[in-house]
Each structure stands twice: as structure tokens, then as C-alpha cells.
Design a protein around this motif. Structure first.
Motif, PDB file in Angstrom:
ATOM      1  N   GLY A  84       0.492  -1.248  -0.077  1.00  0.00           N
ATOM      2  CA  GLY A  84      -0.088  -0.111  -0.376  1.00  0.00           C
ATOM      3  C   GLY A  84       1.258   1.490  -0.148  1.00  0.00           C
ATOM      4  N   MET A  85       0.263   2.335  -0.789  1.00  0.00           N
ATOM      5  CA  MET A  85       0.980   3.643  -0.655  1.00  0.00           C
ATOM      6  C   MET A  85       0.028   4.940  -0.246  1.00  0.00           C
ATOM      7  SD  MET A  85       4.110   3.742  -3.712  1.00  0.00           S
ATOM      8  CE  MET A  85       4.961   5.354  -3.418  1.00  0.00           C
ATOM      9  N   ASN A  86      -0.169   5.574   0.564  1.00  0.00           N
ATOM     10  CA  ASN A  86      -1.229   6.807   0.626  1.00  0.00           C
ATOM     11  C   ASN A  86      -0.528   7.657   0.479  1.00  0.00           C
ATOM     12  OD1 ASN A  86      -2.626   5.277   2.594  1.00  0.00           O
ATOM     13  ND2 ASN A  86      -0.944   5.231   4.004  1.00  0.00           N
ATOM     14  N   HIS A  87      -1.313   8.627  -0.551  1.00  0.00           N
ATOM     15  CA  HIS A  87      -0.002   9.836  -1.120  1.00  0.00           C
ATOM     16  C   HIS A  87      -1.295  11.007  -1.048  1.00  0.00           C
ATOM     17  CE1 HIS A  87       1.583   7.033  -3.546  1.00  0.00           C
ATOM     18  NE2 HIS A  87       2.954   7.919  -3.618  1.00  0.00           N
ATOM     19  N   GLY A  88      -0.831  11.785  -0.009  1.00  0.00           N
ATOM     20  CA  GLY A  88      -1.615  13.241   0.667  1.00  0.00           C
ATOM     21  C   GLY A  88      -2.517  13.275   1.757  1.00  0.00           C
ATOM     22  N   GLU A  89      -2.781  14.067   2.426  1.00  0.00           N
ATOM     23  CA  GLU A  89      -3.306  14.266   3.109  1.00  0.00           C
ATOM     24  C   GLU A  89      -5.191  13.502   3.304  1.00  0.00           C
ATOM     25  OE1 GLU A  89      -3.772  17.983   5.735  1.00  0.00           O
ATOM     26  OE2 GLU A  89      -1.335  18.109   5.430  1.00  0.00           O
ATOM     27  N   ASP A  90      -6.019  13.109   2.435  1.00  0.00           N
ATOM     28  CA  ASP A  90      -7.097  12.994   1.360  1.00  0.00           C
ATOM     29  C   ASP A  90      -7.139  11.118   2.150  1.00  0.00           C
ATOM     30  OD1 ASP A  90      -8.134  15.250   2.449  1.00  0.00           O
ATOM     31  OD2 ASP A  90      -8.566  16.089   0.236  1.00  0.00           O
ATOM     32  N   ALA A  91      -5.686  11.454   1.839  1.00  0.00           N
ATOM     33  CA  ALA A  91      -5.547   9.624   1.466  1.00  0.00           C
ATOM     34  C   ALA A  91      -5.178   9.083   2.552  1.00  0.00           C
ATOM     35  CB  ALA A  91      -4.465   9.288   0.053  1.00  0.00           C
ATOM     36  N   GLY A  92      -4.858   9.005   3.724  1.00  0.00           N
ATOM     37  CA  GLY A  92      -4.737   9.111   4.854  1.00  0.00           C
ATOM     38  C   GLY A  92      -2.992   8.938   5.389  1.00  0.00           C
ATOM     39  N   GLN A  93      -2.087   9.627   4.027  1.00  0.00           N
ATOM     40  CA  GLN A  93      -0.684   9.937   4.329  1.00  0.00           C
ATOM     41  C   GLN A  93      -0.169  10.825   5.874  1.00  0.00           C
ATOM     42  OE1 GLN A  93       1.162  11.532   0.470  1.00  0.00           O
ATOM     43  NE2 GLN A  93       3.177  10.962   1.856  1.00  0.00           N
ATOM     44  N   ASP A  94       0.383   9.847   6.698  1.00  0.00           N
ATOM     45  CA  ASP A  94       1.253  10.844   8.021  1.00  0.00           C
ATOM     46  C   ASP A  94       2.355  10.702   7.662  1.00  0.00           C
ATOM     47  OD1 ASP A  94      -1.598  10.646   9.365  1.00  0.00           O
ATOM     48  OD2 ASP A  94      -0.999   8.559   9.670  1.00  0.00           O
ATOM     49  N   VAL A  95       2.782  10.221   6.880  1.00  0.00           N
ATOM     50  CA  VAL A  95       4.337  10.814   7.011  1.00  0.00           C
ATOM     51  C   VAL A  95       5.225  11.134   5.319  1.00  0.00           C
ATOM     52  CG1 VAL A  95       7.574  10.311   6.751  1.00  0.00           C
ATOM     53  CG2 VAL A  95       5.688   9.024   8.890  1.00  0.00           C
ATOM     54  N   PHE A  96       5.584  13.369   5.574  1.00  0.00           N
ATOM     55  CA  PHE A  96       5.453  13.135   3.755  1.00  0.00           C
ATOM     56  C   PHE A  96       6.394  12.983   3.402  1.00  0.00           C
ATOM     57  CE2 PHE A  96       1.358  14.646   4.646  1.00  0.00           C
ATOM     58  CZ  PHE A  96       0.376  14.437   3.651  1.00  0.00           C
TER      59      PHE A  96
END
Ligand code: 5GP
Ligand code: ZN
Length: 134
Positions: A84-96
């Protein structure tokens, strides 16, 4: 960028349970794993999200995933994995700092994404088991 948590981990300024490292990538255990052996694979070069970095780095994290997946499965007796990869706050990314989640799965796994809080000793043991297979 100096404030980036994962850059500090890569540089060794913040401790982690390292699994693997090469010229372009670094892999270490997630501190809040959803499954035993939950590993984060990151490019060494900072980029907030994947497309902010180079295509080479984007491909390199998948190359590393391809290379270390069998060792993680074998070391821990896992029978599958989620990526999994989260990209962007709205996708749940916490660490940028771009990262790919490798989440091993086991026979009868409930397949939840609930974060656990293993001890440092447990994480150290898991990382050692994986490194021994690499
Ligand atoms: P995101 O939500 O950005 O996709 O995932 C960030 C991940 O980094 C989370 O799964 C979280 O548990 C993990 N994480 C946060 N802080 C630390 C840390 O200090 N060390 C390690 N090893 N993982 C961390
Ligand atoms: Zn960074």
C-alpha cells in the motif's frame, strides 16, 4: 526537508529496525505494524510523494520490494502480503516522505489494518529474522 522523520531515520539520526539498504532505497520496520513484519520501503532521496521524486526512485522501491518479499515471507512464515501507498492527507498519508507499506499476511489472518504496538525487543527480533534471510 531536515525536519523529515524518514530522512532522519535514513541518516541514522533516529533509530529504526533496519531490514535492508542499497544505493537508492532503505527498508525498515513500521513502528505501528498492522501485521508482524510490516515494513516500510522508501527512497533515500527525499520526496513528499512519489511523483515529486524521480521515476528511477519510484521504480527502485518496487525493485527492493520484489527482492526482499521472499525473505520476509520465509523469515516469518507469512503466506501472502498486502502492498500500500498513501499519497496526500486525504488518502491518509501521515509521513510526507514517499513510502511503500509491505504488510505480511498469515494463514487465517483477519487482514485488519489496525495498528499494533509491539515492544522494541519484538521489533528487533523480527528485523533480525528478516535480515538473516537476505
Ligand atoms: P502513512 O500513513 O504516512 O502512509 O504511514 C506512515 C507510517 O509510518 C505509519 O504506518 C506509522 O506507523 C509509521 N511511523 C510513524 N513514525 C514512525 C517512526 O518513528 N518510526 C517508524 N519505524 N515508523 C513510523
Ligand atoms: Zn524525507
Amino acid at each position: 526537508m531536515n525536519d523529515c522523520l524518514f530522512c532522519k531515520i535514513i541518516k541514522g539520526e533516529i533509530p529504526c529496525h533496519k531490514v535492508y539498504e542499497d544505493n537508492l532505497t532503505f527498508a525498515f520496520l513500521d513502528i505501528g505494524p498492522v501485521s508482524k513484519g510490516h515494513t516500510l520501503i522508501v527512497p533515500k532521496q527525499h520526496a513528499d510523494i512519489m511523483q515529486a521524486g524521480s521515476l528511477d526512485d519510484a521504480l527502485a522501491i518496487m525493485t527492493t520490494t520484489y527482492q526482499i518479499a521472499p525473505a520476509i515471507l520465509k523469515a516469518l512464515g507469512a503466506t501472502g502480503y498486502n502492498l500500500g501507498m498513501n499519497h496526500g492527507e486525504d488518502a491518509g498519508q501521515d509521513v510526507f516522505h514517499t513510502h511503500l507499506h509491505f504488510m505480511p499476511r498469515y494463514e487465517g489472518d483477519a487482514r485488519t489494518f489496525i495498528k499494533q504496538k509491539p515492544s522494541q525487543e519484538e521489533l528487533a527480533q523480527v528485523a533480525q529474522l528478516i535480515r538473516q534471510e537476505l
